[in-house]
Write a protein that holds these residues in place. Sequence first.
Motif, PDB file in Angstrom:
ATOM      1  N   MET A 186       0.955  -1.186   0.059  1.00  0.00           N
ATOM      2  CA  MET A 186      -0.170   0.144  -0.028  1.00  0.00           C
ATOM      3  C   MET A 186       0.819   1.136  -0.019  1.00  0.00           C
ATOM      4  SD  MET A 186      -2.911  -1.137   2.877  1.00  0.00           S
ATOM      5  CE  MET A 186      -3.626   0.597   2.854  1.00  0.00           C
ATOM      6  N   GLU A 187       1.742   1.308   0.888  1.00  0.00           N
ATOM      7  CA  GLU A 187       2.823   2.424   0.947  1.00  0.00           C
ATOM      8  C   GLU A 187       3.592   2.836  -0.271  1.00  0.00           C
ATOM      9  OE1 GLU A 187       4.195   2.761   5.421  1.00  0.00           O
ATOM     10  OE2 GLU A 187       4.672   0.865   4.659  1.00  0.00           O
ATOM     11  N   GLN A 188       3.708   1.534  -0.744  1.00  0.00           N
ATOM     12  CA  GLN A 188       4.896   1.724  -2.268  1.00  0.00           C
ATOM     13  C   GLN A 188       3.919   2.280  -3.363  1.00  0.00           C
ATOM     14  OE1 GLN A 188       6.585  -1.938  -3.479  1.00  0.00           O
ATOM     15  NE2 GLN A 188       7.600  -1.080  -5.355  1.00  0.00           N
ATOM     16  N   LEU A 189       2.605   1.748  -3.525  1.00  0.00           N
ATOM     17  CA  LEU A 189       1.868   2.406  -4.411  1.00  0.00           C
ATOM     18  C   LEU A 189       1.227   3.755  -4.190  1.00  0.00           C
ATOM     19  CD1 LEU A 189      -1.148   0.338  -6.384  1.00  0.00           C
ATOM     20  CD2 LEU A 189      -1.475   2.784  -5.332  1.00  0.00           C
ATOM     21  N   ASP A 190       1.155   4.030  -2.862  1.00  0.00           N
ATOM     22  CA  ASP A 190       0.775   5.448  -2.516  1.00  0.00           C
ATOM     23  C   ASP A 190       1.912   6.413  -2.781  1.00  0.00           C
ATOM     24  OD1 ASP A 190      -1.098   7.240  -1.348  1.00  0.00           O
ATOM     25  OD2 ASP A 190      -0.252   6.993   0.391  1.00  0.00           O
TER      26      ASP A 190
END
Length: 420
Positions: free
Chosen positions: A414-418
């Motif tokens: 999630m953090e990577q895509l965000d």
Amino acid sequence: MSSNGFRPLDEKLLLEYVKATPILAEKLGNQFDKLEIKEIGDGNLNFVYTVISPSGSFVIKQAVPYIRCIGESSPMAKERSYFETTTLKEHGRLCPDLVPEVYHFDSSMCLISMRYIEPPHIILRKGLIAGIEYPFVAEHMSDYMAKTLFYTSLLYLTTTEHKSAVAKYCGNVELCRLTEQFVFSDPYKVSEHNRWTSPYLDSDAEAVRGDNILKFEIAKLKSKFCEKAQALIHGDLHTSSIMVTGDSTQVIDPEFGFYGPMGYDIGAFVGNLILAYFAQDGHALCGNDRKPYKVWILKTITETWNLFYKKFTALWDEHKDGPGEAYLPAIYNNPDVQLLVKNKYMKELFHDTLGFGAAKMIRRIVGLAHVEDFESIKEAKKRADCERKALNFAKNLLKDRRNFQSISEVVSAMEQLDSQ
């Protein structure tokens, strides 16, 4: 619209009904002079009233024979109130501090009276939009899900008890059909019910309908939803089915309750937290970028699964020699085989959770019945940017769910895509 004694109520008719129903009149001390009745329903299906007086209060919920958010052109069996009542009672027996008490059920009027969940309780979704932290919500929701799912499964019940319970809920077919249509079917085809933030997400919605791998995976999940009578699930456990304060959590609205896959409930809750995460940039203001709050949401997602895992497996260990017939003690009679079956069971449940959570996310962006997390972002392009991130994450999660081995890996993705 009247049949078998049924009649839809408004505030005036409801007052007459309350006065004529002893158990409800007694809840108000038989005092009606300062009674306030207010329709508060903002859901898709039912009418909900608060009934408040100086001497008592309760909520009345009435099912009408159509889908409220669509209208009388979409008929719906009003008998769904029976399944909501029985689920409230069963889940309330297992988690009395987390489920409102049922006071009265009228089958002919398709009407439930239950505890009024008083202010300052608010709908969790509204709290997430406002950026309010709830330090006990992961603890409470993991407790609710661990107990309701374990104690209604074959890990605890005999096959005779389980089959009897499954049969009791088979009649909730129309609510299951709604889920089958709006979660597992409509978003993946052209449907008059679908909508999205157009024109910004036009190509994204088309991409969902054209993604063959996504269609292949959603078919597997639909099959599980229809065929896997694993436990008595809430069936609609999103963040608008939960009311909270800083130290209290109440789970409401289980009218979709039936015996289905456990991962559908866990996924619904986790998936809606993920939606809330990706919506935060749309609610950021000058001086409040919502970044600390996004960190709190990620922490809550992580704690929810990890606490659920710990509590659910603890219940399994506690009752491993009990009446449950999923894994008979005479067969699974040594620590090695017990660990093997437990690890396999929990791994499949984790992947079911991710898949169902992703499916719930997708339908809220390109299907019917969107969520206020995004809808309250007034600027359409900003809203679409948030929705696109959530949609892309959900698609990847649904297709690649078996590659994730821990909730921390999901949070990292999630953090990577965000950050892109």
